[in-house]
Design a protein around this motif. Structure first.
Motif, PDB file in Angstrom:
ATOM      1  N   VAL A  32       1.837  -1.688  -5.672  1.00  0.00           N
ATOM      2  CA  VAL A  32       1.073  -0.412  -5.670  1.00  0.00           C
ATOM      3  C   VAL A  32       1.764   0.807  -6.117  1.00  0.00           C
ATOM      4  CG1 VAL A  32      -0.124   0.873  -4.019  1.00  0.00           C
ATOM      5  CG2 VAL A  32      -0.478  -1.346  -3.847  1.00  0.00           C
ATOM      6  N   THR A  33       1.241   1.625  -7.000  1.00  0.00           N
ATOM      7  CA  THR A  33       1.675   2.817  -7.368  1.00  0.00           C
ATOM      8  C   THR A  33       0.896   4.029  -6.953  1.00  0.00           C
ATOM      9  OG1 THR A  33       0.404   2.877  -9.399  1.00  0.00           O
ATOM     10  CG2 THR A  33       2.346   1.737  -9.282  1.00  0.00           C
ATOM     11  N   SER A  34       0.019   3.785  -6.418  1.00  0.00           N
ATOM     12  CA  SER A  34      -0.756   5.178  -5.994  1.00  0.00           C
ATOM     13  C   SER A  34      -1.682   4.605  -4.797  1.00  0.00           C
ATOM     14  CB  SER A  34      -1.746   5.844  -6.863  1.00  0.00           C
ATOM     15  OG  SER A  34      -2.671   4.998  -7.400  1.00  0.00           O
ATOM     16  N   ILE A  35      -1.782   5.311  -3.671  1.00  0.00           N
ATOM     17  CA  ILE A  35      -2.644   5.342  -2.616  1.00  0.00           C
ATOM     18  C   ILE A  35      -3.675   6.506  -2.718  1.00  0.00           C
ATOM     19  CG2 ILE A  35      -2.791   5.439   0.125  1.00  0.00           C
ATOM     20  CD1 ILE A  35       0.274   4.437  -0.031  1.00  0.00           C
ATOM     21  N   ASP A  36      -4.907   6.081  -2.915  1.00  0.00           N
ATOM     22  CA  ASP A  36      -5.846   7.221  -3.233  1.00  0.00           C
ATOM     23  C   ASP A  36      -6.436   8.060  -2.070  1.00  0.00           C
ATOM     24  OD1 ASP A  36      -5.127   6.665  -5.773  1.00  0.00           O
ATOM     25  OD2 ASP A  36      -7.272   5.740  -6.514  1.00  0.00           O
ATOM     26  N   ASP A  37      -7.183   8.806  -2.327  1.00  0.00           N
ATOM     27  CA  ASP A  37      -7.729   9.740  -1.461  1.00  0.00           C
ATOM     28  C   ASP A  37      -8.503   9.138  -0.249  1.00  0.00           C
ATOM     29  OD1 ASP A  37      -6.881  11.664  -2.931  1.00  0.00           O
ATOM     30  OD2 ASP A  37      -9.013  12.369  -3.712  1.00  0.00           O
ATOM     31  N   ASP A  38      -8.248   9.288   0.885  1.00  0.00           N
ATOM     32  CA  ASP A  38      -8.751   8.648   2.183  1.00  0.00           C
ATOM     33  C   ASP A  38      -8.938   7.111   2.212  1.00  0.00           C
ATOM     34  OD1 ASP A  38     -10.962  11.051   3.388  1.00  0.00           O
ATOM     35  OD2 ASP A  38     -10.921  11.062   0.968  1.00  0.00           O
ATOM     36  N   ALA A  39      -7.700   6.695   1.452  1.00  0.00           N
ATOM     37  CA  ALA A  39      -7.720   5.013   1.361  1.00  0.00           C
ATOM     38  C   ALA A  39      -7.454   4.579   2.839  1.00  0.00           C
ATOM     39  CB  ALA A  39      -6.313   4.899   0.911  1.00  0.00           C
ATOM     40  N   PHE A  40      -6.905   5.207   3.935  1.00  0.00           N
ATOM     41  CA  PHE A  40      -6.914   4.647   5.129  1.00  0.00           C
ATOM     42  C   PHE A  40      -7.226   5.839   6.388  1.00  0.00           C
ATOM     43  CE2 PHE A  40      -3.645   2.490   2.629  1.00  0.00           C
ATOM     44  CZ  PHE A  40      -4.231   0.741   3.453  1.00  0.00           C
ATOM     45  N   TYR A  41      -8.080   6.814   5.840  1.00  0.00           N
ATOM     46  CA  TYR A  41      -8.444   7.823   6.738  1.00  0.00           C
ATOM     47  C   TYR A  41      -9.259   7.087   7.966  1.00  0.00           C
ATOM     48  CZ  TYR A  41     -10.997  12.102   8.040  1.00  0.00           C
ATOM     49  OH  TYR A  41     -11.417  13.111   8.483  1.00  0.00           O
ATOM     50  N   GLY A  42      -8.799   7.660   9.090  1.00  0.00           N
ATOM     51  CA  GLY A  42      -9.429   7.133  10.532  1.00  0.00           C
ATOM     52  C   GLY A  42      -9.095   5.750  11.046  1.00  0.00           C
ATOM     53  N   CYS A  43      -7.973   5.364  10.495  1.00  0.00           N
ATOM     54  CA  CYS A  43      -7.385   3.946  11.098  1.00  0.00           C
ATOM     55  C   CYS A  43      -6.669   4.301  12.191  1.00  0.00           C
ATOM     56  CB  CYS A  43      -6.636   3.363   9.890  1.00  0.00           C
ATOM     57  SG  CYS A  43      -7.767   2.737   8.387  1.00  0.00           S
ATOM     58  N   SER A  44      -7.507   4.675  13.142  1.00  0.00           N
ATOM     59  CA  SER A  44      -6.693   5.135  14.504  1.00  0.00           C
ATOM     60  C   SER A  44      -5.842   4.192  15.237  1.00  0.00           C
ATOM     61  CB  SER A  44      -7.842   5.646  15.542  1.00  0.00           C
ATOM     62  OG  SER A  44      -8.636   4.555  15.746  1.00  0.00           O
ATOM     63  N   GLY A  45      -5.984   3.086  14.796  1.00  0.00           N
ATOM     64  CA  GLY A  45      -5.479   1.728  15.611  1.00  0.00           C
ATOM     65  C   GLY A  45      -4.033   1.426  14.793  1.00  0.00           C
ATOM     66  N   LEU A  46      -3.690   2.199  13.451  1.00  0.00           N
ATOM     67  CA  LEU A  46      -2.535   1.776  12.841  1.00  0.00           C
ATOM     68  C   LEU A  46      -1.601   2.441  13.426  1.00  0.00           C
ATOM     69  CD1 LEU A  46      -2.424   0.168   9.946  1.00  0.00           C
ATOM     70  CD2 LEU A  46      -2.499   2.454   8.937  1.00  0.00           C
ATOM     71  N   THR A  47      -0.175   1.759  13.735  1.00  0.00           N
ATOM     72  CA  THR A  47       0.724   2.241  14.368  1.00  0.00           C
ATOM     73  C   THR A  47       1.949   2.454  13.504  1.00  0.00           C
ATOM     74  OG1 THR A  47       1.688  -0.061  15.029  1.00  0.00           O
ATOM     75  CG2 THR A  47       0.209   1.093  16.827  1.00  0.00           C
ATOM     76  N   SER A  48       2.259   1.634  12.450  1.00  0.00           N
ATOM     77  CA  SER A  48       3.222   1.960  11.575  1.00  0.00           C
ATOM     78  C   SER A  48       2.707   1.676  10.065  1.00  0.00           C
ATOM     79  CB  SER A  48       4.585   1.282  12.046  1.00  0.00           C
ATOM     80  OG  SER A  48       4.399  -0.263  11.877  1.00  0.00           O
ATOM     81  N   VAL A  49       3.302   2.202   9.054  1.00  0.00           N
ATOM     82  CA  VAL A  49       3.020   1.546   7.875  1.00  0.00           C
ATOM     83  C   VAL A  49       4.456   2.107   6.655  1.00  0.00           C
ATOM     84  CG1 VAL A  49       2.064   3.994   7.128  1.00  0.00           C
ATOM     85  CG2 VAL A  49       1.192   2.220   5.734  1.00  0.00           C
ATOM     86  N   THR A  50       4.582   1.062   6.009  1.00  0.00           N
ATOM     87  CA  THR A  50       5.807   1.213   5.147  1.00  0.00           C
ATOM     88  C   THR A  50       5.192   1.433   3.880  1.00  0.00           C
ATOM     89  OG1 THR A  50       7.288  -0.095   6.695  1.00  0.00           O
ATOM     90  CG2 THR A  50       7.779   0.323   4.114  1.00  0.00           C
ATOM     91  N   ILE A  51       5.499   2.329   3.211  1.00  0.00           N
ATOM     92  CA  ILE A  51       5.026   2.712   1.795  1.00  0.00           C
ATOM     93  C   ILE A  51       6.202   2.288   0.788  1.00  0.00           C
ATOM     94  CG2 ILE A  51       4.250   4.604   0.233  1.00  0.00           C
ATOM     95  CD1 ILE A  51       3.498   6.000   2.777  1.00  0.00           C
TER      96      ILE A  51
END
Length: 495
Positions: free
Chosen positions: A172-191
Motif C-alpha cells: 500500500v502506497t496511499s491511505i486515502d481520505d476517511d479510509a478508517f474514519y470513525g473506527c473507534s475500536g481500533l487500538t493500534s495501527v502500523t503504517i
C-alpha cells in the motif's frame, strides 16, 4: 422465462437474472446456467434469508442484493471476478462473507452498511478496494488487507467502529481520505514504510487508538488525519514529512508529547485551523536536531505546552508558530529568529523565562515576544559565550560568581559569601535573586574556568569580565589579584 419469484432473460450467450419479486422470502436458489445477476435484481428483497449463487455466474451487477436486510448468508462462487457497486449494500443481517480468489476488485460501496458482518476474508487476488467498500460495517472486528492491494480508497472502512485491528501490507502506497474514519475500536495501527501519503480524516475519530507509527516514507499528512484520536498519547513526525494539513491532530486530548523531526516541512495548518488545536494535555514538544525551520502556526493554540527547546539547527520560525501557548520556559540554543510578516511567533503566550544561548553580538527580541514576556512578568536570561583571547586556555560562558580553592565571591558585589575548599573539575552553582546572576566556576589555583548568566547584561561590563577571566591568575598576582581585578571592574561599573 418465469421461475417462482425470479425473472430470467437471455441476451446472446448470457443468461441474465433480471429481477426477483419483492414478496420473495426464505431461501432462494438461483438456477444453474445463469451467467449474470442483473442490476438491482434482488434490490429491497428484505424477506430473503439466504441465496445460493451457482458457479455459472461470472458477474454480480450494481445494487444486485442491496437492501436484503434479512439475508444472513451468501456464497459467492469462484467464477465471479468482480463485486460491483453497492452489490450487497445494506445487507445488515449478513454476518460473514467469503470472497473467492477469482475476485480482483471490490467496488464502490459493495458491502456498505452491512452492520452485522463480523468477519470478511479478502483474497490475495484483490487489487482494488473501492470507495466506501465496507463503510458502516460496525460489527467487523478484524480485517486483513492482502499484499496485492496498493491503495486503501476513500471511506473504505469508515464507520467500522468494532474494528480492533487492521493489517496494512507493504504494498500500500496511499491511505486515502476517511479510509478508517470513525473506527473507534481500533487500538493500534502500523503504517508500512511503503506509504507516502495519509489522506484527509484517514484515522479521524479513532478514539481508541493509543499508538501509531508514521514511517519515514510519508511526505504528507492530510487535514484532520488523526483528529479526535483522544486515546493517542504520543506521536513522532518523521523527517520526510513536508506538509501537515489543517487540524491534523485536532482534539487529541490524550496527546502529551510530540517529537517533530520534519526537516523540510513548509506547510502546517493555518491561523484558524492549527494542527494541534484542542490537544489540551500536550505539554512537551521535542524539536529534532535536524530541523532547520518550524513552519507557521506549527504549534499554535497548544495551551498546555509549558516548555520547548529550540535547537541550534533552527534558523527560521514561521509566523505565529507558538501563538496562544502557555510557556513556563523557552530555551533557544542560538540567536532568536525574527518574527515574520508582522506576526509574533509567540503571540499571546505566557512566557515566564526565556533562555537565550547567544553569540556576543546583541540579541534582538521582537516586540511580540517582549510583550509576551512582560505580560506574564517573565524574564530574559542570556548565556553569552566568554570573549576569550585566542591563546586563552579558559573556555566558558559569562554568568556570575567566582570560586577558587578558598573563596566563593558574588561577581556583582565585592563581598565574600562563603569560604570552603574547592577541587578541580568540581563546580559550584549559586543563584542570587536580588542580583539576577548565576555562575558555575572551576579552578585549580592557576586558572579559572567560568560560566556566568546575566538576566539584563550590560555588554561593556560583561566583556571586561570575560577578558579578566581569560587571564591566568599568576599574571595578576594569583587568585587574590584576579578577584581584586574583578572588584575594580565592578567599582568602575557602579561609578
Amino acid at each position: 422465462m418465469q421461475n417462482n419469484w425470479l425473472t430470467i432473460t437471455k441476451e446472446g450467450n448470457d443468461v441474465i437474472l433480471d429481477s426477483c419479486s419483492k414478496e420473495a422470502e426464505g431461501e432462494i436458489v438461483i438456477p444453474d446456467g445463469v451467467t449474470k445477476i442483473g442490476l438491482r435484481a434482488f434490490y429491497g428483497c428484505s424477506g430473503l434469508t439466504s441465496v445460493t449463487i451457482p458457479s455459472s455466474v461470472t458477474w454480480i451487477g450494481d445494487y444486485a442484493f442491496s437492501g436484503c436486510s434479512g439475508m444472513t448468508s451468501v456464497t459467492i462462487p469462484s467464477s465471479v471476478t468482480s463485486i460491483d457497486d453497492s452489490a450487497f449494500r445494506g445487507c445488515s443481517g449478513m454476518t460473514s462473507v467469503i470472497i473467492p480468489s477469482s475476485v480482483t476488485s471490490i467496488d464502490y460501496s459493495a458491502f456498505r452498511g452491512c452492520s452485522g458482518l463480523t468477519s470478511v476474508t479478502i483474497p490475495s487476488s484483490v487489487t482494488w478496494i473501492g470507495k466506501f467498500a465496507f463503510y458502516g460495517c460496525s460489527g467487523l472486528t478484524s480485517v486483513t488487507i492482502p499484499s496485492s492491494v496498493t491503495s486503501i480508497h476513500e471511506c473504505a472502512f469508515r464507520g467500522c467502529s468494532g474494528l480492533t485491528s487492521v493489517i496494512i501490507p507493504s504494498s500500500v502506497t496511499s491511505i486515502d481520505d476517511d479510509a478508517f474514519y470513525g473506527c473507534s475500536g481500533l487500538t493500534s495501527v502500523t503504517i508500512p514504510s511503503s506509504v507516502t501519503s495519509i489522506g484527509k480524516c484517514a484515522f479521524a475519530g479513532c478514539s481508541g487508538l493509543t499508538s501509531v507509527t508514521i514511517p519515514s516514507s510519508v511526505t504528507s499528512i492530510g487535514e484532520c488525519a488523526f483528529a479526535g484520536c483522544s486515546g493517542l498519547t504520543s506521536v513522532t513526525i518523521p523527517s520526510s514529512v513536508t506538509s501537515i494539513g489543517k487540524f491534523a491532530f485536532y482534539g487529541c486530548s490524550g496527546l502529551t508529547s510530540v517529537t517533530f523531526n520534519a526537516a523540510n516541512c513548509n506547510d502546517m495548518g493555518s491561523s484558524w485551523y492549527p494542527v494541534f488545536s484542542g490537544c489540551t494535555n500536550l505539554t512537551t514538544v521535542t524539536i529534532g536536531e535536524n530541523v532547520t525551520k518550524i513552519p507557521a502556526y506549527a504549534f499554535a493554540g497548544c495551551r498546555g505546552l509549558t516548555s520547548v527547546t529550540i535547537p541550534s539547527s533552527v534558523t527560521s520560525i514561521g509566523k505565529a508558530a507558538f501563538s496562544w501557548c502557555s510557556f513556563k520556559k523557552l530555551l533557544f540554543e542560538r540567536n532568536l529568529p525574527e518574527d515574520k510578516d508582522g506576526y509574533s511567533i509567540f503571540d499571546d503566550c505566557e512566557i515566564e523565562e526565556l533562555w537565550v544561548n547567544t553569540p556576543r553580538k546583541k540579541t534582538v527580541i521582537s516586540n511580540g515576544l517582549q510583550n509576551a514576556i512582560e505580560q506574564s512578568d517573565g524574564r530574559v536570561i542570556y548565556a553569552i559565550p566568554a570573549l576569550c583571547e585566542e591563546d586563552s586556555k579558559i573556555p566558558g560562558y559569562i554568568r556570575a560568581t567566582l570560586v577558587n580553592n578558598d573563596e566563593l565571591i558574588d561577581i556583582n558585589t565585592k563581598y565574600i559569601l562563603s569560604v570552603e575548599p574547592y577541587e578541580l573539575k568540581d563546580k559550584y552553582e549559586k543563584y542570587q535573586p536580588h542580583t539576577g546572576t548565576l555562575m558555575t566556576c572551576a579552578s585549580n589555583g592557576i586558572e579559572i574556568r567560568c560560566q556566568i548568566l546575566v538576566y539584563e547584561p550590560h555588554e561593556m561590563v560583561v566583556h571586561k569580565i570575560a577578558k579578566s577571566l581569560t587571564m591566568l591568575s599568576q599574571q595578576v598576582g594569583g587568585i587574590a589579584g584576579l578577584l581584586n581585578q574583578i572588584d575594580t571592574l565592578f567599582k568602575h561599573k557602579m561609578e
